[in-house]
Scaffold this motif. Structure first.
Motif, PDB file in Angstrom:
ATOM      1  N   ARG A  40       0.807  -1.209   0.012  1.00 27.72           N
ATOM      2  CA  ARG A  40      -0.133  -0.056   0.000  1.00 27.72           C
ATOM      3  C   ARG A  40       0.838   1.419  -0.165  1.00 27.72           C
ATOM      4  O   ARG A  40       0.335   2.224  -0.736  1.00 27.72           O
ATOM      5  CB  ARG A  40      -0.824  -0.106   1.239  1.00 27.72           C
ATOM      6  CG  ARG A  40      -1.806   1.211   1.330  1.00 27.72           C
ATOM      7  CD  ARG A  40      -2.534   1.157   2.643  1.00 27.72           C
ATOM      8  NE  ARG A  40      -1.769   1.298   3.713  1.00 27.72           N
ATOM      9  CZ  ARG A  40      -1.437   2.300   4.089  1.00 27.72           C
ATOM     10  NH1 ARG A  40      -1.476   3.422   3.892  1.00 27.72           N
ATOM     11  NH2 ARG A  40      -0.439   2.058   5.310  1.00 27.72           N
ATOM     12  N   ARG A  41       1.953   1.153   0.825  1.00 24.87           N
ATOM     13  CA  ARG A  41       2.949   2.325   0.807  1.00 24.87           C
ATOM     14  C   ARG A  41       3.607   2.456  -0.642  1.00 24.87           C
ATOM     15  O   ARG A  41       3.835   3.812  -0.814  1.00 24.87           O
ATOM     16  CB  ARG A  41       3.875   2.403   1.938  1.00 24.87           C
ATOM     17  CG  ARG A  41       3.217   2.481   3.566  1.00 24.87           C
ATOM     18  CD  ARG A  41       4.193   2.834   4.384  1.00 24.87           C
ATOM     19  NE  ARG A  41       4.807   1.169   4.754  1.00 24.87           N
ATOM     20  CZ  ARG A  41       4.452   0.814   5.909  1.00 24.87           C
ATOM     21  NH1 ARG A  41       3.354   1.102   6.369  1.00 24.87           N
ATOM     22  NH2 ARG A  41       5.231  -0.452   6.163  1.00 24.87           N
ATOM     23  N   MET A  42       4.094   1.455  -1.028  1.00 24.59           N
ATOM     24  CA  MET A  42       4.415   1.463  -2.497  1.00 24.59           C
ATOM     25  C   MET A  42       3.536   2.034  -3.378  1.00 24.59           C
ATOM     26  O   MET A  42       4.135   2.668  -4.404  1.00 24.59           O
ATOM     27  CB  MET A  42       5.359   0.102  -2.707  1.00 24.59           C
ATOM     28  CG  MET A  42       6.439  -0.256  -1.956  1.00 24.59           C
ATOM     29  SD  MET A  42       7.726   1.059  -1.758  1.00 24.59           S
ATOM     30  CE  MET A  42       8.203   0.557  -3.586  1.00 24.59           C
ATOM     31  N   ALA A  43       2.406   1.527  -3.297  1.00 19.41           N
ATOM     32  CA  ALA A  43       1.276   2.283  -4.546  1.00 19.41           C
ATOM     33  C   ALA A  43       1.356   3.648  -4.290  1.00 19.41           C
ATOM     34  O   ALA A  43       1.141   4.442  -5.147  1.00 19.41           O
ATOM     35  CB  ALA A  43       0.160   1.436  -4.159  1.00 19.41           C
ATOM     36  N   GLU A  44       1.230   4.156  -2.987  1.00 16.61           N
ATOM     37  CA  GLU A  44       1.195   5.658  -2.803  1.00 16.61           C
ATOM     38  C   GLU A  44       2.523   6.145  -3.294  1.00 16.61           C
ATOM     39  O   GLU A  44       2.418   7.398  -4.126  1.00 16.61           O
ATOM     40  CB  GLU A  44       1.026   5.953  -1.270  1.00 16.61           C
ATOM     41  CG  GLU A  44       0.036   5.451  -0.549  1.00 16.61           C
ATOM     42  CD  GLU A  44      -0.174   5.700   0.861  1.00 16.61           C
ATOM     43  OE1 GLU A  44       0.883   6.179   1.590  1.00 16.61           O
ATOM     44  OE2 GLU A  44      -1.054   5.550   1.493  1.00 16.61           O
ATOM     45  N   VAL A  45       3.610   5.537  -3.341  1.00 17.00           N
ATOM     46  CA  VAL A  45       4.855   6.118  -3.768  1.00 17.00           C
ATOM     47  C   VAL A  45       4.740   6.261  -5.353  1.00 17.00           C
ATOM     48  O   VAL A  45       5.257   7.206  -6.040  1.00 17.00           O
ATOM     49  CB  VAL A  45       6.119   5.343  -3.356  1.00 17.00           C
ATOM     50  CG1 VAL A  45       7.273   5.958  -4.003  1.00 17.00           C
ATOM     51  CG2 VAL A  45       6.525   5.673  -1.858  1.00 17.00           C
ATOM     52  N   GLU A  46       4.349   5.225  -5.928  1.00 19.99           N
ATOM     53  CA  GLU A  46       3.992   5.087  -7.453  1.00 19.99           C
ATOM     54  C   GLU A  46       3.028   6.130  -7.702  1.00 19.99           C
ATOM     55  O   GLU A  46       3.335   6.818  -9.008  1.00 19.99           O
ATOM     56  CB  GLU A  46       3.536   3.752  -7.857  1.00 19.99           C
ATOM     57  CG  GLU A  46       3.452   3.643  -9.075  1.00 19.99           C
ATOM     58  CD  GLU A  46       2.798   2.043  -9.765  1.00 19.99           C
ATOM     59  OE1 GLU A  46       2.816   1.872 -10.737  1.00 19.99           O
ATOM     60  OE2 GLU A  46       2.381   1.384  -8.544  1.00 19.99           O
ATOM     61  N   ALA A  47       2.252   6.347  -7.087  1.00 19.93           N
ATOM     62  CA  ALA A  47       1.138   7.586  -7.505  1.00 19.93           C
ATOM     63  C   ALA A  47       1.757   8.889  -7.416  1.00 19.93           C
ATOM     64  O   ALA A  47       1.380   9.842  -8.463  1.00 19.93           O
ATOM     65  CB  ALA A  47      -0.090   7.485  -6.360  1.00 19.93           C
ATOM     66  N   VAL A  48       2.711   9.014  -6.579  1.00 21.86           N
ATOM     67  CA  VAL A  48       3.277  10.391  -6.553  1.00 21.86           C
ATOM     68  C   VAL A  48       4.160  10.544  -7.654  1.00 21.86           C
ATOM     69  O   VAL A  48       4.161  11.700  -8.044  1.00 21.86           O
ATOM     70  CB  VAL A  48       4.142  10.504  -4.976  1.00 21.86           C
ATOM     71  CG1 VAL A  48       5.170  11.797  -5.274  1.00 21.86           C
ATOM     72  CG2 VAL A  48       3.076  10.655  -3.943  1.00 21.86           C
ATOM     73  N   VAL A  49       4.877   9.344  -8.010  1.00 18.97           N
ATOM     74  CA  VAL A  49       5.825   9.582  -8.868  1.00 18.97           C
ATOM     75  C   VAL A  49       5.218   9.757 -10.345  1.00 18.97           C
ATOM     76  O   VAL A  49       5.655  10.376 -11.379  1.00 18.97           O
ATOM     77  CB  VAL A  49       6.775   8.237  -9.054  1.00 18.97           C
ATOM     78  CG1 VAL A  49       7.432   8.281 -10.497  1.00 18.97           C
ATOM     79  CG2 VAL A  49       7.562   8.083  -7.845  1.00 18.97           C
ATOM     80  N   ILE A  50       4.029   9.233 -10.701  1.00 24.49           N
ATOM     81  CA  ILE A  50       3.193   9.441 -11.712  1.00 24.49           C
ATOM     82  C   ILE A  50       2.909  10.743 -11.748  1.00 24.49           C
ATOM     83  O   ILE A  50       2.922  11.506 -12.911  1.00 24.49           O
ATOM     84  CB  ILE A  50       1.932   8.531 -11.819  1.00 24.49           C
ATOM     85  CG1 ILE A  50       2.382   6.922 -12.104  1.00 24.49           C
ATOM     86  CG2 ILE A  50       1.103   8.839 -12.852  1.00 24.49           C
ATOM     87  CD1 ILE A  50       1.513   6.044 -11.975  1.00 24.49           C
TER      88      ILE A  50
END
Length: 436
Positions: free
Chosen positions: A398-408
């Motif tokens: 879940r935390r990594m998905a949040e990081v991915e969203a920020v990078v996008i």
């Protein structure tokens, strides 16, 4: 199979689903037989309950369960066959007049809209930039010194002034009557720090230890204490003690007390500057990203799926109730929060999400593994033990998905800025930080 899709509104569609009753009944019988092997009922040994008893007790619920499953499967197949991108959950109702041996349902649902993004070259975006000044470093250093200040009692004949810590007794009355929260003994506050109302501070400023004073105080109409808001109270204040603040000197000892490894003033200043630059970078990125998103939404044309907007409103209402619960509000989960108040915000979120997703899809702006790793490294760099922070992120999907969203979002921001008409605007450190 041939699927007929009927358009009801802009994004609303309808599909009629037909299922053979024989297949449904067969599945019901299979599940009831499986259930009979383990079901427990009074008067029967486990697995020995007669089928007619099992059917009588569980037949309706199993039939309902099978029907839901079969209709769901049929809808998924039909939507896939028609190449529809379904938004939200379909509303499924049984249809009368089905052919013999069949049962029919109407599935009404929404599809995701076509997103048209205009020419980004015509978008005008003001990009902010700022620098960490020496005054900003000094102001931060002053704050750190204040956090470590000590106090020493002043002489009895010395008047209270800004920066002093005073210990007072006070009692307030409205129309001669005491009120809740209007009395305290040995109460401490810092003169000029804004902890008390201005009129209260003005009255205490200049008083000496042992002195008493009575003065009127008009509570603001928007004062948090509703019982006294907009009313005038008479306060009696007695100063018990006045203490002068002493700020630690800016030296190597202060640097060491603040955890600076080198233990020097130069290293302390460098550390403050590094932290402020990180904060400036973060705030500039957020402000510029917001400007980009505003420009992107302005350039896009699309219809909003009502179901997705409603789901977002429901989520925001639940979030508001959770916030009330965290504040200790009783029965917060039942608080009557009107969803309409979140409508504009929900619509913007959904609109922005759809536009960003389309831009990412068309221009292949997905986050790469290297970008995600770099962002995690950057997040971890500000902590004392970066490796522990990295593991904390990497160990949770879940935390990594949040990081991915920020990078996008960062990729989208960079892409739009590379296409748009960008004008640079320098703002002061204080303005960026929202300081006066």
């Amino acid at each position: 199979m041939a699927v007929t899709v009927e358009t009801l509104e802009k994004l609303e569609r309808k599909i009629t689903l037909s299922l053979p009753l024989a297949a449904i009944q067969s599945e019901v019988e299979t599940r009831l037989k499986k259930l009979a092997r383990t079901v427990k009922m009074d008067g029967f040994r486990p697995g020995k309950v007669p089928m007619n008893v099992v059917t009588q007790r569980y037949g309706y619920s199993v039939h309902y369960e099978v029907l839901n499953d079969k209709v769901g499967e049929a809808f998924a197949l039909a939507a896939n066959e028609a190449k529809l991108r379904v938004a939200g959950q379909p509303s499924i109702t049984e249809k009368e007049g089905a052919p013999v041996g069949e049962v029919s349902f109407d599935a009404v649902f929404e599809v995701y809209p076509e997103v048209k993004i205009g020419d980004l070259a015509g978008a005008e975006i003001e990009k902010l930039n700022s620098e960490v000044s020496e005054s900003a470093i000094q102001k931060t250093l002053d704050i750190l010194r204040k956090q470590r200040r000590t106090f020493a009692q002043r002489a009895m004949d010395t008047a209270a002034q800004d920066g002093d810590r005073v210990t007072i007794d006070f009692e307030g009355k409205i129309d001669g009557e005491p009120f809740a929260g209007g009395k305290a003994d040995a109460f401490q506050f810092l003169v000029g720090d804004g902890q008390m109302l201005k009129e209260f501070e003005d009255a205490v400023r200049g008083m000496k230890s042992g002195e008493s004073k009575t003065f009127p105080l008009a509570f603001p109409a928007d004062y948090h204490g509703q019982d006294v808001a907009g009313k005038t109270a008479d306060f009696l204040v007695t100063v018990k003690k006045i203490e002068a603040a002493h700020l630690p000197e800016v030296n190597d000892a202060l640097a060491k007390s603040l955890g600076v490894a080198e233990g020097t003033v130069a290293a302390l200043n460098a550390d403050i500057k590094k932290n402020l630059e990180r904060e400036v970078k973060s705030r500039l990125a957020a402000r510029n990203k917001q400007a980009v998103m505003d420009a992107l939404v302005a350039k896009a044309e699309l219809d909003l799926p009502k179901s997705i907007v409603q789901a977002e409103i429901d989520r925001m209402v639940e979030s508001a109730r959770e916030d009330l619960k965290q504040r200790g509000i009783k029965d917060a989960d039942k608080a009557p929060i009107p969803g309409e108040m979140f409508q504009p915000q929900a619509e913007r979120r959904v609109r922005l999400g759809l536009v960003v997703a389309e831009l990412v899809r068309v221009n292949n702006l997905h986050a790469t593994p290297d970008q995600i790793k770099a962002h995690v490294d950057e997040l971890a760099a500000s902590y004392e033990r970066p490796e522990d922070v990295k593991r904390w992120y990497l160990g949770d999907n879940r935390r990594m998905a949040e990081v991915e969203a920020v990078v996008i979002e960062n990729n989208v921001t960079d892409f739009v800025l590379s296409k748009a008409k960008v004008s640079d605007k320098a703002i002061s450190f204080d303005e960026l930080m929202g300081q006066a």
